[in-house]
Design a protein around this motif. Structure first.
Motif, mmCIF file in Angstrom:
data_model
loop_
_atom_site.group_PDB
_atom_site.id
_atom_site.type_symbol
_atom_site.label_atom_id
_atom_site.label_comp_id
_atom_site.label_asym_id
_atom_site.label_seq_id
_atom_site.Cartn_x
_atom_site.Cartn_y
_atom_site.Cartn_z
ATOM 1 N N ASP A 45 0.803 -1.481 -0.029
ATOM 2 C CA ASP A 45 0.001 0.147 -0.205
ATOM 3 C C ASP A 45 0.805 1.469 -0.021
ATOM 4 O O ASP A 45 1.524 1.310 0.670
ATOM 5 N N THR A 183 -4.190 -1.444 -1.651
ATOM 6 C CA THR A 183 -4.203 0.223 -1.823
ATOM 7 C C THR A 183 -3.074 1.563 -1.880
ATOM 8 O O THR A 183 -2.251 1.161 -1.286
ATOM 9 N N ALA A 198 -6.925 7.155 4.985
ATOM 10 C CA ALA A 198 -5.983 5.942 4.851
ATOM 11 C C ALA A 198 -5.432 5.791 5.658
ATOM 12 O O ALA A 198 -5.481 4.404 6.342
ATOM 13 N N LEU A 202 -5.630 1.843 4.474
ATOM 14 C CA LEU A 202 -4.568 1.131 3.860
ATOM 15 C C LEU A 202 -3.806 0.677 5.032
ATOM 16 O O LEU A 202 -4.125 0.634 6.547
ATOM 17 N N PRO A 205 1.014 1.692 4.879
ATOM 18 C CA PRO A 205 1.359 2.372 3.880
ATOM 19 C C PRO A 205 2.623 3.340 3.884
ATOM 20 O O PRO A 205 2.692 3.702 4.643
#
Ligand code: ADP
Ligand code: MG
Length: 558
Positions: A45, A183, A198, A202, A205
């Motif tokens: 991610d 993602t 986020a 996610l 990430p």
């Protein structure tokens, strides 16, 4: 020296993708591509922060194409974009990069087009779905399983999507996707709302941030021009004479202004069109295509209508009306200087808008130099240069083809070749002014020196365009008074009371002897007694105001 990471080859992308990238003419990955491609290829991610024009599309499209399985005929990647225009752009980019990957199909899903064919294309096995959130949710309501096989999700221009109110739609879409998906989120800014998304959607990430503000802006030469609001159109026309542009976009604030300015430009023979929120989608696409292929050279747009507009031919941006904030200034001028090309951005500033100019300079960290309107000589030179450029390629073989005709015509008419050439030039230039005197006559606007009526500085469009002549008509002078001018004005920190004080003290006049004082931006006018004026001016010869020489002169207008 290129490092060993330089070039797209170092990414180990599928050779068919590399071949397509090579065919587009990209030589080096951009900074965001350099950093994002390996992360996305590895299936992680990611949150990518970068400005417009940094090459984000390829940054996600290339690794996603690498990861999909062309043999599987089902949706595998979903790209969400804020507008139809952007969705189409991203879909086209995917098609370009996938040109040499047989079996890969891309479908664009957006509002304003029938849903049936879109759904059919998805079910027929398009691997890449590029969609606006609103329309995609409509599809989900009909078939909630339609995204069940998607294992890569990209949110492109996430901040714009939130600004457009797609928050709830995004939540619906997240729920319809497998939790195990990858993602990737791209956004120019990372406000709290984006970070919250986020956080929730996610997984661990990687962050990539590209500081492009100055980079984007340095490829663009910026300048500003001080102008009164009701003289913007004539200023624009003067600037166009001397700017060497390919395609140009002008920004204004209102729909009406797009129409007015576009028709003023058309009237002068420019290939111009308006772009605003009222213009139907298909018409809008036609305008953009025409700008791309040169059937149009100038588009006059509002910020909303220009969103996502990406035309590499654009060499110039004119900010005819001030943007609402520095961010949108950066956005606007990012329409030129695409992908490292050079561009030029001009900002028209009315006296009241000086503060905004300073804010823009502070935020972009760059000085936006002041330029003046071209004078008549510059206009003449530019016109002659254009004429020279258009004629010189014609000269080469003209004598062979038309020499004999020329001989015959000069004999028949009984004139010299020079006389005939001059007549042909007059015809070819179609009444265009091509002497200094003729140009001066057609230009009512004297560069940055004309005195203006008291309330000339208003937003454009709020009064009918009276002739320049009428607007410039001087206030009638009282009997026995002369008007004098100094080059000191408000921009020098001058106020009427400073002028009054200096003239009273140094000139030894009575207060009543001094008439109106008008302080303008770059000059001031003072009414003084005609009687004994020369002596008075001599007395004031060395007078300084606010540390600068006053240099008062009699002012004549004719
Ligand atoms: P963003 O989404 O960041 O605004 P785009 O992906 O739309 O930027 O790319 C902007 C322009 O730059 C496009 O015209 C694109 O074709 C071009 N471009 C992207 N990557 C490269 C590259 N590596 N080399 C040259 N041009 C590129
Ligand atoms: Mg983009």
């Amino acid at each position: 020296m290129t490092q060993e990471t330089g070039g797209f080859a170092a990414f180990n992308l599928n050779p068919n993708i590399l071949a397509a990238v090579a065919a587009t003419g990209y030589e080096e990955p951009s900074a965001i591509q350099q950093q994002s491609i390996p992360i996305i290829m590895a299936g992680q991610d990611m949150i990518g922060q970068a400005q417009t024009g940094t090459g984000k599309t390829a940054a996600f499209a290339l690794p996603i194409l690498h990861r999909i399985d062309p043999a599987k005929r089902e949706p595998q990647a979903l790209i969400l974009a804020p507008t139809r225009e952007l969705a189409l752009q991203v879909a086209t980019a995917f098609e370009t990069y996938a040109k040499q990957m047989p079996g890969v199909t891309v479908v664009a899903v957006y509002g304003g087009a029938p849903m049936g064919p879109q759904l059919k294309a998805i079910r027929n096995g398009a691997q890449i779905v590029v969609a606006t959130p609103g329309r995609l949710c409509d599809h989900l309501r009909r078939d909630e399983k339609v995204l069940a096989t998607v294992n890569h999700l990209v949110l492109d221009e996430a901040d714009e999507m939130l600004k457009l109110g797609f928050m709830d739609d995004l939540e619906v879409i997240f729920k319809a996707l497998p939790a195990t998906r990858q993602t990737v989120l791209f956004s120019a800014t990372l406000p709290q709302s984006i970070r919250a998304i986020a956080e929730r959607h996610l997984r661990d990430p990687q962050h990539v941030k590209i500081q492009t503000k100055t980079q984007t802006v340095t490829a663009i030469e910026q300048a500003h021009l001080l102008v009164h609001a009701d003289q913007k159109t004539s200023a624009v026309l003067s600037l166009l004479e001397v700017e060497d542009f390919d395609a140009l976009i002008m920004f204004v604030r209102t729909k009406q202004a797009t129409l007015d300015l576009a028709s003023a430009l058309e009237a002068k023979g420019y290939k111009a069109a308006a772009l605003n929120g009222d213009i139907a989608q298909n018409q809008r696409e036609r305008v953009i295509d025409s700008l791309k292929d040169g059937r149009l050279d100038i588009v006059v747009a509002t910020d909303v209508a220009a969103r996502g507009l990406d035309v590499p031919r654009i060499t110039h941006v004119f900010n005819v009306d001030m943007p609402y904030d520095p961010e949108s200034y950066v956005h606007r001028i990012g329409r030129t200087g695409r992908a490292g090309r050079e561009g030029r951005a001009l900002l028209l500033v009315t006296p009241r808008e000086r503060r905004m100019l300073q804010v823009i300079e502070r935020v972009t960290g760059q000085k936006v130099a002041e330029v003046r309107l071209p004078d008549s000589q510059a206009v003449l030179d530019a016109r002659i240069k254009k004429l020279t450029n258009s004629l010189s390629p014609l000269v080469a073989d003209a004598e062979a083809s038309h020499g004999e005709l020329l001989d015959r015509l000069t004999a028949d008419i009984g004139c010299t070749p020079r006389a005939l050439a001059a007549a042909l030039l007059r015809k070819a230039t179609n009444g265009q002014a091509l002497t200094l005197a003729a140009i001066e006559k057609e230009r009512p606007l004297v560069p940055n020196s004309a005195p203006r009526g008291d309330r000339a500085d208003r937003p454009s469009g709020d009064r009918p365009d009276r002739g320049d002549r009428e607007r410039r008509a001087p206030m009638p002078l009282a009997e026995g008074r002369a008007r004098c001018r100094t080059a000191l004005g408000a921009r020098d920190g001058i106020a009427a009371k400073n002028l009054l004080g200096a003239i009273l003290n140094e000139g030894g006049l009575a207060r009543e002897a001094i008439g109106r004082i008008q302080v303008r931006d770059s000059f001031s006018l003072v009414e003084l007694p005609e009687d004994g004026l020369e002596r008075l001016l001599a007395k004031l010869k060395d007078t300084r105001v606010a540390g600068k020489q006053l240099k008062l002169r009699r002012y004549r207008e004719d």
